[in-house]
Motif scaffolding. Sequence first.
Motif, PDB file in Angstrom:
ATOM      1  N   UNK A  51      11.562  56.307  47.553  1.00  0.00           N
ATOM      2  CA  UNK A  51      12.077  54.945  47.675  1.00  0.00           C
ATOM      3  C   UNK A  51      12.322  54.432  46.266  1.00  0.00           C
ATOM      4  N   UNK A  52      13.558  54.041  45.996  1.00  0.00           N
ATOM      5  CA  UNK A  52      13.905  53.523  44.674  1.00  0.00           C
ATOM      6  C   UNK A  52      13.983  52.007  44.785  1.00  0.00           C
ATOM      7  N   UNK A  53      12.967  51.330  44.253  1.00  0.00           N
ATOM      8  CA  UNK A  53      12.874  49.879  44.348  1.00  0.00           C
ATOM      9  C   UNK A  53      11.548  49.488  44.966  1.00  0.00           C
ATOM     10  N   UNK A  54      10.871  48.552  44.327  1.00  0.00           N
ATOM     11  CA  UNK A  54       9.519  48.183  44.749  1.00  0.00           C
ATOM     12  C   UNK A  54       9.426  46.694  45.084  1.00  0.00           C
ATOM     13  N   UNK A  55      10.498  46.153  45.700  1.00  0.00           N
ATOM     14  CA  UNK A  55      10.458  44.791  46.216  1.00  0.00           C
ATOM     15  C   UNK A  55      10.035  44.812  47.674  1.00  0.00           C
ATOM     16  N   UNK A  56      10.198  43.717  48.379  1.00  0.00           N
ATOM     17  CA  UNK A  56       9.809  43.675  49.792  1.00  0.00           C
ATOM     18  C   UNK A  56      10.501  44.739  50.643  1.00  0.00           C
ATOM     19  N   UNK A  57      11.766  45.051  50.339  1.00  0.00           N
ATOM     20  CA  UNK A  57      12.491  46.076  51.109  1.00  0.00           C
ATOM     21  C   UNK A  57      11.858  47.445  50.912  1.00  0.00           C
ATOM     22  N   UNK A  64       8.338  31.104  42.784  1.00  0.00           N
ATOM     23  CA  UNK A  64       7.106  30.346  42.532  1.00  0.00           C
ATOM     24  C   UNK A  64       6.253  30.248  43.795  1.00  0.00           C
ATOM     25  N   UNK A  65       6.881  29.955  44.920  1.00  0.00           N
ATOM     26  CA  UNK A  65       6.169  29.916  46.210  1.00  0.00           C
ATOM     27  C   UNK A  65       7.210  29.939  47.323  1.00  0.00           C
ATOM     28  N   UNK A  66       7.081  30.922  48.209  1.00  0.00           N
ATOM     29  CA  UNK A  66       7.994  31.026  49.346  1.00  0.00           C
ATOM     30  C   UNK A  66       7.380  30.343  50.555  1.00  0.00           C
ATOM     31  N   UNK A  67       8.161  29.446  51.175  1.00  0.00           N
ATOM     32  CA  UNK A  67       7.713  28.761  52.391  1.00  0.00           C
ATOM     33  C   UNK A  67       8.450  29.278  53.617  1.00  0.00           C
ATOM     34  N   UNK A  82       3.910  33.364  58.626  1.00  0.00           N
ATOM     35  CA  UNK A  82       2.501  33.715  58.500  1.00  0.00           C
ATOM     36  C   UNK A  82       1.813  33.075  57.314  1.00  0.00           C
ATOM     37  N   UNK A  83       2.573  32.388  56.449  1.00  0.00           N
ATOM     38  CA  UNK A  83       2.002  31.708  55.291  1.00  0.00           C
ATOM     39  C   UNK A  83       2.430  30.241  55.324  1.00  0.00           C
ATOM     40  N   UNK A  84       1.806  29.431  56.177  1.00  0.00           N
ATOM     41  CA  UNK A  84       2.239  28.035  56.345  1.00  0.00           C
ATOM     42  C   UNK A  84       2.131  27.201  55.073  1.00  0.00           C
ATOM     43  N   UNK A  85       1.290  27.607  54.141  1.00  0.00           N
ATOM     44  CA  UNK A  85       1.170  26.879  52.874  1.00  0.00           C
ATOM     45  C   UNK A  85       1.977  27.544  51.767  1.00  0.00           C
ATOM     46  N   UNK A  86       2.728  28.572  52.131  1.00  0.00           N
ATOM     47  CA  UNK A  86       3.558  29.276  51.154  1.00  0.00           C
ATOM     48  C   UNK A  86       2.793  30.392  50.471  1.00  0.00           C
ATOM     49  N   UNK A  87       3.544  31.283  49.828  1.00  0.00           N
ATOM     50  CA  UNK A  87       2.936  32.371  49.062  1.00  0.00           C
ATOM     51  C   UNK A  87       3.788  32.645  47.833  1.00  0.00           C
ATOM     52  N   UNK A 117       2.717  38.103  46.917  1.00  0.00           N
ATOM     53  CA  UNK A 117       3.250  38.820  48.076  1.00  0.00           C
ATOM     54  C   UNK A 117       3.496  40.284  47.727  1.00  0.00           C
ATOM     55  N   UNK A 118       4.113  40.537  46.583  1.00  0.00           N
ATOM     56  CA  UNK A 118       4.372  41.915  46.170  1.00  0.00           C
ATOM     57  C   UNK A 118       3.069  42.678  45.963  1.00  0.00           C
TER      58      UNK A 118
END
Length: 314
Positions: free
Chosen positions: A17-23, A52-55, A59-64, A69-70
Amino acid sequence: MAQATNEKPDEVTDCAIIGCGPAGLTAAIYLARFLRRVTVFDGGKSRASWIPKSHNHAGFPCGIEGRELLARMRQQAEQFGANIIEERVTSIERENDEFQLSHQSGKGWYRTVLLATGVVNRKPSINETIHKEAMDAGFLRYCPICDAYEARKQKIAVLGANGAGVAEALFLRQYSDSITLLTLKESELQPAHKEALANAGVKVVLSPVVKFDFTSNATVVLMDGTKLQFDTLYPALGTDPNNELAISLGLVVSGDKCLISDKHQRLGIKGLYADGDILSALDQISVAMGQAAIAATTMHNDLREEAGEIWKPV
């Protein structure tokens, strides 16, 4: 296309797998749990690390925070046996239905390869430290689908007086009645764009921006000396796909220079797949993760079929 000449080892790894993001990490989790030997190459440039923070992430109601996440996804992939190499793949070659990947400290052979290389945002000329601080403070944003909700009712600027900038300004208009479209260079809007912006109540400033200040808000200085202040600034300057490896294999890219896969994430070359922002699709973590689940399952089943492990009715 150059042919690999290095002698193959006795063991060829199932999946790269080339790439270490969410995908890439989602696919790694699936493949490791399919009991596949999988190596993930992390070039250290996942756009998710900027968040900075994903809403939007379920599953993360307060954001992450993006880096958290990574880190969690990486831990999960490694927990099930994925091998992560913190190096960039520099070349890929194909020989006899297998792939040789060269990276910064060596080479390896793989039966299947997943391209999860993503894209790079075109950024205005801003110091890297200031850029990060501005993003962390919410003065600089790149994804209105992700975080326009957090910018609602604010005084918002969009940087980029072209089709993409116009579309972004109109999208943001639902969240605020104070939207201004800016530009980095002298330009003239198309009549249809002018009309759409005027009808939506979007202000247009065509004197180019020459300086940015994110000390306490998003302040820009125009070429004519005017200083404008906003609560947040959205650059809409486009992206550049990391498609060099795909092109080196002879793949043809789409109009936006991204890749096009079939519904099973195959790219038309046996053993080669793609997921995430490198594909022509909606650039969202949830989309990338869904594509990763499909890609990993397809890779596993294709390998099973090649090995004669899939029973087919006579």
